[in-house]
Design a protein around this motif. Sequence first.
Motif, PDB file in Angstrom:
ATOM      1  N   ALA A   1      44.149   7.060  43.766  1.00 35.07           N
ATOM      2  CA  ALA A   1      45.219   8.012  44.097  1.00 35.07           C
ATOM      3  C   ALA A   1      44.773   8.994  45.178  1.00 35.07           C
ATOM      4  O   ALA A   1      45.568   9.385  46.034  1.00 35.07           O
ATOM      5  CB  ALA A   1      45.651   8.771  42.841  1.00 35.07           C
ATOM      6  N   TRP A   2      43.491   9.341  45.157  1.00 37.68           N
ATOM      7  CA  TRP A   2      42.974  10.312  46.150  1.00 37.68           C
ATOM      8  C   TRP A   2      43.088   9.785  47.568  1.00 37.68           C
ATOM      9  O   TRP A   2      43.166  10.524  48.525  1.00 37.68           O
ATOM     10  CB  TRP A   2      41.518  10.641  45.837  1.00 37.68           C
ATOM     11  N   ARG A   3      43.137   8.468  47.717  1.00 39.27           N
ATOM     12  CA  ARG A   3      43.229   7.868  49.053  1.00 39.27           C
ATOM     13  C   ARG A   3      44.649   7.374  49.338  1.00 39.27           C
ATOM     14  O   ARG A   3      45.084   7.320  50.488  1.00 39.27           O
ATOM     15  CB  ARG A   3      42.228   6.711  49.106  1.00 39.27           C
ATOM     16  N   GLY A   4      45.360   7.017  48.268  1.00 35.40           N
ATOM     17  CA  GLY A   4      46.677   6.410  48.460  1.00 35.40           C
ATOM     18  C   GLY A   4      47.798   7.424  48.660  1.00 35.40           C
ATOM     19  O   GLY A   4      48.807   7.131  49.286  1.00 35.40           O
ATOM     20  N   GLU A   5      47.642   8.624  48.100  1.00 37.62           N
ATOM     21  CA  GLU A   5      48.733   9.582  48.101  1.00 37.62           C
ATOM     22  C   GLU A   5      48.547  10.615  49.234  1.00 37.62           C
ATOM     23  O   GLU A   5      47.401  10.920  49.599  1.00 37.62           O
ATOM     24  CB  GLU A   5      48.795  10.304  46.756  1.00 37.62           C
ATOM     25  N   PRO A   6      49.565  11.220  49.761  1.00 42.59           N
ATOM     26  CA  PRO A   6      50.964  10.907  49.452  1.00 42.59           C
ATOM     27  C   PRO A   6      51.385   9.576  50.063  1.00 42.59           C
ATOM     28  O   PRO A   6      51.074   9.304  51.216  1.00 42.59           O
ATOM     29  CB  PRO A   6      51.739  12.068  50.068  1.00 42.59           C
ATOM     30  N   ARG A   7      52.063   8.786  49.262  1.00 39.30           N
ATOM     31  CA  ARG A   7      52.475   7.462  49.713  1.00 39.30           C
ATOM     32  C   ARG A   7      53.746   7.564  50.544  1.00 39.30           C
ATOM     33  O   ARG A   7      54.447   8.579  50.496  1.00 39.30           O
ATOM     34  CB  ARG A   7      52.673   6.537  48.527  1.00 39.30           C
ATOM     35  N   GLY A   8      54.062   6.524  51.268  1.00 40.63           N
ATOM     36  CA  GLY A   8      55.311   6.505  52.025  1.00 40.63           C
ATOM     37  C   GLY A   8      55.391   5.254  52.874  1.00 40.63           C
ATOM     38  O   GLY A   8      54.380   4.565  53.077  1.00 40.63           O
ATOM     39  N   LYS A   9      56.604   4.937  53.312  1.00 40.18           N
ATOM     40  CA  LYS A   9      56.786   3.765  54.182  1.00 40.18           C
ATOM     41  C   LYS A   9      56.002   3.987  55.484  1.00 40.18           C
ATOM     42  O   LYS A   9      55.843   5.110  55.951  1.00 40.18           O
ATOM     43  CB  LYS A   9      58.268   3.580  54.504  1.00 40.18           C
TER      44      LYS A   9
ATOM     45  N   CYS B   1      48.783   4.281  50.705  1.00 38.01           N
ATOM     46  CA  CYS B   1      49.809   3.503  50.009  1.00 38.01           C
ATOM     47  C   CYS B   1      51.084   3.498  50.824  1.00 38.01           C
ATOM     48  O   CYS B   1      51.617   4.564  51.160  1.00 38.01           O
ATOM     49  CB  CYS B   1      50.092   4.088  48.621  1.00 38.01           C
ATOM     50  N   VAL B   2      51.549   2.272  51.163  1.00 44.16           N
ATOM     51  CA  VAL B   2      52.728   2.172  52.012  1.00 44.16           C
ATOM     52  C   VAL B   2      53.999   1.975  51.186  1.00 44.16           C
ATOM     53  O   VAL B   2      55.029   1.590  51.715  1.00 44.16           O
ATOM     54  CB  VAL B   2      52.568   1.040  53.045  1.00 44.16           C
ATOM     55  N   ALA B   3      53.881   2.209  49.893  1.00 40.99           N
ATOM     56  CA  ALA B   3      55.043   2.147  48.995  1.00 40.99           C
ATOM     57  C   ALA B   3      55.789   0.830  49.110  1.00 40.99           C
ATOM     58  O   ALA B   3      57.003   0.783  49.056  1.00 40.99           O
ATOM     59  CB  ALA B   3      55.990   3.328  49.239  1.00 40.99           C
TER      60      ALA B   3
ATOM     61  N   PRO C   1      41.512   0.022  54.639  1.00 37.02           N
ATOM     62  CA  PRO C   1      40.443  -0.538  53.786  1.00 37.02           C
ATOM     63  C   PRO C   1      41.027  -1.159  52.511  1.00 37.02           C
ATOM     64  O   PRO C   1      42.005  -0.652  51.970  1.00 37.02           O
ATOM     65  CB  PRO C   1      39.580   0.687  53.441  1.00 37.02           C
ATOM     66  N   ALA C   2      40.357  -2.235  52.078  1.00 39.39           N
ATOM     67  CA  ALA C   2      40.821  -2.946  50.877  1.00 39.39           C
ATOM     68  C   ALA C   2      40.534  -2.102  49.634  1.00 39.39           C
ATOM     69  O   ALA C   2      39.939  -1.035  49.704  1.00 39.39           O
ATOM     70  CB  ALA C   2      40.141  -4.305  50.774  1.00 39.39           C
ATOM     71  N   ASN C   3      40.953  -2.651  48.513  1.00 36.31           N
ATOM     72  CA  ASN C   3      40.658  -2.076  47.193  1.00 36.31           C
ATOM     73  C   ASN C   3      41.249  -0.690  46.967  1.00 36.31           C
ATOM     74  O   ASN C   3      40.634   0.173  46.377  1.00 36.31           O
ATOM     75  CB  ASN C   3      39.146  -2.042  46.925  1.00 36.31           C
ATOM     76  N   LEU C   4      42.474  -0.489  47.474  1.00 34.06           N
ATOM     77  CA  LEU C   4      43.199   0.730  47.112  1.00 34.06           C
ATOM     78  C   LEU C   4      43.507   0.661  45.613  1.00 34.06           C
ATOM     79  O   LEU C   4      43.456   1.649  44.899  1.00 34.06           O
ATOM     80  CB  LEU C   4      44.501   0.835  47.919  1.00 34.06           C
TER      81      LEU C   4
END
Lengths: 494, 289
Positions: A257-265, A278-280, A322-325
């Motif tokens: 979550a620390w790397r993925g957020e805030p998510r969005g298109k 995170c590209v949602a 990077p992989a492994n989100l």
Amino acid sequence: MAATVNPRPAVAEDAAVSTKAVRAEQPLYVNRIKVYPKAVSGTFRRAKWAVLAVCLALYYVVPWLRWDRGPDAPGQAVLVDMPGRRLYFFWIEIWPQEVYFLTGLLILGAIGLFLVTSLFGRVWCGYACPQTVWTDLFMWVERLIEGDRNARMKLDQQPWSARKLGLKVAKHAAWLAIAAATGGAWVMYFNDAPTLLRELATFSASFTTVAFLGLFTGTTYVLAGWAREQVCTYMCPWPRFQAAMLDEQSIIVTYEAWRGEPRGKHKAGDPWDGRGDCVACNQCVAVCPTGIDIRDGQQLECIGCGLCVDACNSVMAKVGRPANLIAFDTLANQKSAAAGGPRSFTLIRPRTMIYAAVLAVVSLVMLAAFLMRATIEVTVLRDRAPLFVSLSDGGVRNNYTLKILNKTRETPRYVLSVEGIGDLRATAEGAEDLVLATRPDGVATYRVHLTAPRMRLGAESTDVTFVLRDPATGATLRHRSVFFGPRPQPGERR
Amino acid sequence: MPTKIEKDEITGTETTGHEWDGIKELNTPLPKWWVYIFYATIAWSLVYFVLYPAIPSLSGHTNGTLGYWSRGEMNASLEEGRAQRAPFVNRIRAASLEDIRRTPELLNFAIAGGRVAFAENCAPCHQAGGAGTRGYPSLADDVWLWGGTIADIHQSIAYGVRNANERSRTSQMPRFGADGMLDAAQIQDVAEFVLSLTNRSTDAARVARGATVFAENCVSCHGDRGEGNVEFGAPALNGQVWLYGGDRATIVESITNSRSGNMPAWSERLDDATVKMLAVYVHALGGGR
């Protein structure tokens, strides 16, 4: 399966919301939201296919393995012989009174599961559990016939048509065929497989066999075709307490979550500054066989299969991040990584050491019990009516039933003698000269009479030991019992 | 009181139109699946009426088209059990008693079958395991009134003792006292002699007198030294086992009024194989010779 109610309603934060409104929002019963898992490819999907292939191959092939035990015994390597009261496993032959070996195996299985869960999370649930394996197989069939996620969702929303009917009939027919094969393989473990197949083909199998075949066909069809993730979420007790085996160091499916957020298109060329990776795209949810969103954190429903890891990694590769989100990782590592720290895996922890130690101890006890298991046993049952018999010369006789359990296919002969009382005389019905024959793979029964002079009896009850000696090998079997006599009278001369 | 059917605003459910003191009943019908199963059970009950015995009448009941009868089902399972045992029972019937004893599987089958038949027919008198009781001889000790070989035992069971069967074992001890054959003093003397056979006498003069009485009246059946005779079912008087009791008073009573036990001829009640199994079982109780 109408899905109108959110199964995980947000807790009402507004204190002003009336009780009535909360009740309306949180019904006690929630309709299932049908899950349409999407096809995915990647490391964990390949691992899942491999485990599935091995498990199913073992299940279907094992009853057909042959094992020569001689002319009077079944030639099937793995067989539960209910009428014959035997369990055969290759070179091992278990009698009903040794069912504790089965109990031991179950205990080993449980502790092994505890150990694996504390190390690697719910890999059993995600990869090897029969519910997972057959559900995966059924989903694969479903995908072949009805198409992938979107096609299936569209098909279900369509009104009935000849095509829809054809696809549905084909799917359920295929499911039932697999289910029947599953039930058919199950009954093979309890009967001689080739004989049973012939009986099934000629409709001459016993009612019990057909009933169990039907039962397992039905349960396979319902559990893998219809119930699916509901079995894991509602029926299975394991998810409810497996959390007790997990800790911060267990390797589970995590979302960074620390790397993925805030998510969005994200559109190609847009900058990545000020936003998460995170590209949602929702792919992790689309592939999930239990229909959850792993980004919400650890959940009861997560079976730890890692298909979301594969889905996310293929997306990350496409967008160049990077992989492994989403990754198999530990909660401690996630915390450390969020703070910019290093990752480390601690497999040796008090919890895992205790599980491993218990596993080792139980295994050793089981192994010792198995290696020291007696292949020939003697038991002696004393007659209780009459307790003893007084004879015309004042002597006392006790009667016994002696049984020799012979778990081998040899037929040793034993010479009976009884120790414990002087001048004791033993006779056995049907065995002149006290030579007792044994039955191969069976129980030989003898009525034995012991006669003692009254003067040799010191008390009402005297310990005696039955000794069976094999003159050929010198091996002896012993069994303790007692000899009863009349209560000694005060002042009686002995 | 019926009122108008309206929608309850809290639950959104319609009322039934029933109201008591302002409390209205909501119309929440039974689940459909429940109702259909209920209808199905009603339909099944009609089928049941036709298939199975159901409707009582003054002289019996309807039989049902399946002809099912729970007693018949039990008979069928009894018959099945008999059929399963038949191979062994037939071998028992054909084999001699000695052959049965020499063949381990027949011996074990006969002991098992004999145990059941013994419990049903013999145990009321001879007690469980042939322990015996006063007046009913123990079958587990080494004393046999009529002989302890397996042939003797088989004959005793098959034709019994002192009954109407023409091959019954029979004998009758005189009622020495009651019929005035011996006077009271002679009976006391001979009782003293009998006690002396097991070293329990206290009066040597009486023993000497009793010996004469014994030699004149008793030896023909009980033997010179009271060893008994299985030809006449005459018990030994020189051992520790007494059928009616070995104290002085009981011995006097036996001499005075005589003793005669009876046993039915079991061949009249049981089949050959069962009688044979009983003989093997009794022989294997421990006393068989």
